[in-house]
Design an enzyme around this catalytic site. Structure first.
Site, mmCIF file in Angstrom:
data_model
loop_
_atom_site.group_PDB
_atom_site.id
_atom_site.type_symbol
_atom_site.label_atom_id
_atom_site.label_comp_id
_atom_site.label_asym_id
_atom_site.label_seq_id
_atom_site.Cartn_x
_atom_site.Cartn_y
_atom_site.Cartn_z
ATOM 1 N N SER A 57 29.437 -30.225 -0.817
ATOM 2 C CA SER A 57 29.048 -31.299 -1.719
ATOM 3 C C SER A 57 30.184 -31.586 -2.708
ATOM 4 O O SER A 57 31.326 -31.743 -2.293
ATOM 5 C CB SER A 57 27.742 -30.939 -2.427
ATOM 6 N N ASP A 206 24.862 -34.129 3.148
ATOM 7 C CA ASP A 206 25.341 -33.198 2.129
ATOM 8 C C ASP A 206 25.227 -31.752 2.605
ATOM 9 O O ASP A 206 24.172 -31.313 3.060
ATOM 10 C CB ASP A 206 24.514 -33.402 0.856
#
Length: 767
Positions: A57, A206
């Site tokens: 992320s 993500d």
């Protein structure tokens, strides 16, 4: 022999120290991941080596920038730049805000995008944020690192692993090769916020979905002697947070997406760093400086622990020399061609013309041309799902600029409206459908309804790739000023509401084209058929018959305009300019009611010219913003049959949010200049206090004569003031505003207005 063995034993620790390898693991956490920049700064300054990086992320973004050859200071400068917030929020960079593609403002506060296929099946598009600027920024800044490493993450400045997620198979995906920008973009794809991209044929999301603290990947792929694990995610609780669950439920999506970070994964030989991020949220990108400082400060607190466990040192000079050697292997940015994925031949032809690229042409493609072409393309909302790639061709030794088509949003539903303390509340619904071929057609219809205002519009905008559009339209508007009273108080017997009902029917065509990068020129012709019903004077009883005024005709004109304001209402930055010239040719049919001194139906013909110029601009001084508004109108407009029929069809200065809901007789004139100052004090994020003041100077002060006729008073002292003071909260559904408004107007002098949503209406044909 014994002596050699003894010497070998003495040298062994130093050899082991020299061979010591350090892996850095950076967790996800949204905006809180910016703290990783401070960690990198502190590690480099204290000569702590970084031999491997694994990130997920935001940790993947920061780690990828470092592994791609950027220094901590360069990363910090990038994140603290105004452009960075634009990338996150989906705004174009300064200088690439192409107003030509912007549609008229509406009260929309929620857009629902869908894909409508040939079998009339709908598919929801679940992204909430635009990623067009972020995508280009990553492709631009990571292109050279991909070339130097030949798309092998082990050959970057620091070997790297980026964690993404395959939500279909519910597995983590470890990215170790391919386009570096694609890897960083994939690991940042928070579901429901950003649209996913394909990497190696798969849509990836993500990395924090399945592995938010990828210590295990660092151990498996790099086998470092020491792991430095930096955790910025503090969102999961060991026990249910009974006292705070009401506050935390709004962030439940992020809690669901990211795994818990476990310090014990690092082991006794590693170092666990957790910056103090209490008070920060995953959306606090505007607090980047404080976040960086938090990571820097916490790392310095643990620097002795780091030095005790990591004996090896990399001097700042050695790191800089190695980084420079890596970056010096970059190649010139020269583009050879446009490449496409997912577009048919007609669509490719459209985009090539927009970029001014001809197939087979030997004309070079410069970086500036590519960037301008890209932002011109994505300025139209329909193309916001186009994904850019800057790819190196080792055969030609040049780059290709690739545009990939993700699932397209060809159908959009707009919801909006306003709730107010006066009876001017309404709801808004807009429907949009796009068809893309050799031209881009945007079919649009919208409806707005409430007690005070109702409207309907249908239009189609046909965009040609040479940057010209044609827009035929039909529109209906209805204002009932008798129905816009204050809901919070009773109307006293001495107060007479404005008795006026207006219907504006119009149809026509606009033709638009850009002027340079920021201005748009529109020419058009419009036919209209209007009906106004009103009383003369200040007294009205239910048995009165209203005057009826019908106006039929056409207007033709042009508009030069530009707009970079940050909001469609209650702006605090940017600027907007407009210059409009119109010619009017119409007939006036007047049927008097019983409040008129005239008898019998009458008909008149009018022709006139009008020029209007306006400007609005804001200046930023941190928490304080100041701006100005200026407007001027010059015309040779004639009088209509009586005073009230004249005044309602006269140009008006409308400076405050509710000005369009009032007939302000002292703020209307055939010729005038007006202006004012807007002061905005930012009290906290999304909350402003606004203090505004305006002056209106009519050169033709229109007054009512003894026979209900209009006449011009040449009183040079005529000067009128309007002002407002109030608070505005910029909520996701639009502004929430509480204000006190004042006008130099006998009927509408002082008022308090509370509204939630946008107070926006279509324009009348004679405005």
């Amino acid at each position: 022999m014994k002596r050699c063995f003894f010497i070998l034993l003495l040298l062994l620790p130093s050899c082991l120290t020299f061979a010591q390898k350090v892996g850095l693991v950076l967790s996800g956490g949204g905006a809180k991941g910016i703290a990783h920049v401070g960690v990198l700064k502190a590690l480099e300054e204290n000569e702590i080596p970084i031999d491997y990086i694994v990130g997920t992320s935001m940790g993947g973004i920061i780690g990828g920038c470092y592994a791609g050859g950027m220094s901590p200071e360069q990363i910090e400068h990038m994140i603290l730049s105004p452009e960075f917030l634009g990338w996150v929020n989906g705004s174009p960079e300064q200088g690439f805000n192409y107003f030509y593609y912007k549609n008229d403002v509406t009260p929309t506060f929620l857009k629902l995008t869908l894909d409508l296929d040939s079998t009339l099946n709908f598919q929801f598009n679940t992204s909430l944020a635009k990623d067009v600027s972020l995508n280009f920024a990553l492709a631009d800044r990571m292109a050279q690192a991909s070339v130097i490493s030949k798309n092998n993450f082990d050959s970057l400045f620091v070997p790297l692993r980026v964690i993404a997620a395959d939500i279909f198979t519910q597995n983590e995906v470890v990215l170790s090769k391919g386009s570096l920008s694609d890897a960083l973009r994939a690991t940042q794809t928070v579901p429901f916020f950003y649209n996913p991209i394909r990497v190696d044929g798969k849509y990836l999301f993500d990395g924090g979905v399945y592995n938010n603290f990828p210590v295990d990947i660092a151990q498996r792929d790099f086998k470092p002697d020491v792991i430095i694990g930096v955790n910025v995610s503090t969102k999961i609780f060991d026990e249910y947070p009974y006292d705070n669950d009401d506050k935390l439920i709004s962030r439940s999506l992020l809690f669901m997406l990211m795994d818990k970070s476990d310090p014990s994964m690092i082991g006794d030989s590693g170092i666990f760093i957790q910056p103090n991020l209490k008070g920060f949220t995953s959306f606090d990108f505007a607090k980047a400086k404080n976040l960086i400082d938090s990571g820097y400060t916490q790392t310095l607190r643990q620097i002795e622990e780091l030095k005790s466990k990591i004996a090896k040192r990399n001097t700042c000079e050695a790191v800089a020399e190695k980084r420079n050697a890596f970056n010096n292997r970059s190649v010139p940015i020269e583009f050879d061609r446009l490449a496409f994925k997912g577009f048919n031949s007609s669509q490719r032809a459209y985009i090539r013309k927009l970029f001014k690229v001809h197939p087979g042409s030997a004309k070079p493609l410069f970086y500036s041309d590519i960037k301008k072409g890209y932002f011109k393309l994505v300025a139209e909302d329909y193309f916001s799902n186009v994904y850019p790639g800057i790819l190196y061709d080792s055969t030609t030794k040049k780059f290709n600029f690739q545009l990939s088509r993700r699932p397209q949003q060809n159908f959009q539903v707009d919801f909006g409206g306003v709730i107010a303390s006066r009876d001017i509340s309404n709801i808004f619904l807009g429907l949009n459908y796009y068809h893309f071929g050799r031209t881009l057609k945007h079919y649009y219809t919208a409806f707005q309804t409430g007690s005070f205002y109702k409207s309907g519009i249908a239009e189609v905008r046909i965009d040609y790739p040479n940057q010209l559009y044609i827009e035929p339209f039909v529109e209906y508007n209805n204002w009932n000023y008798f129905e816009n009273g204050d809901l919070l108080k009773d109307v006293s017997s001495t107060t007479t509401p404005t008795v006026l009902s207006r219907i504006n029917r119009k149809f026509g065509v606009h033709i638009g084209m850009p002027i340079k990068e920021f201005f748009k020129c529109t020419v058009g012709i419009e036919g209209f058929n209007n009906t106004d019903r009103y009383v003369n004077g200040d007294i009205f009883i239910s048995t009165d018959t209203l005057d009826l005024e019908r106006i039929k005709g056409f207007k033709a004109g042009f508009t030069f305009s530009a707009n970079t304001l940050n909001r469609k209402q209650y702006a605090s930055s940017g600027k907007a300019y407009s210059l409009t010239g119109d010619y009017f040719n119409l007939s006036e049919s007047y049927t008097p009611g019983n409040t008129s001194i005239h008898e019998g139906k009458m008909k008149f013909y009018h022709k006139w010219f009008r020029v209007r110029a306006s400007a609005e601009q804001y200046f930023n001084a941190g928490w304080f913003h100041t701006g100005y508004v200026a407007e001027a109108v010059f015309s040779n407009q004639p009088f209509f049959r009586n005073y009230f029929g004249t005044i309602i069809n006269t140009p008006a200065f409308l400076p405050l949010q509710d000005s369009r809901t009032l007939i302000l007789e002292n703020f209307r004139s055939f010729n005038y200049v007006a202006g004012g100052i807007r002061n905005i004090f930012t009290l906290r994020t999304r909350v402003d206090f606004r203090l505004e003041g305006y002056l209106f100077k009519p050169f033709d002060y229109i007054k009512e004569g003894s026979n209900q006729e209009a006449y011009i008073s040449r009183d040079i002292k005529s000067l009128f003031f309007a002002g407002s003071a109030g608070f505005v909260y910029h909520a996701p559904i639009g502004p929430v505003s509480l204000s006190i408004n004042y006008y130099d107007d006998d009927e509408n002098q002082l008022g308090v207005l509370l509204h939630v949503g946008f107070l926006l209406y279509n324009r009348h044909s004679l405005e």
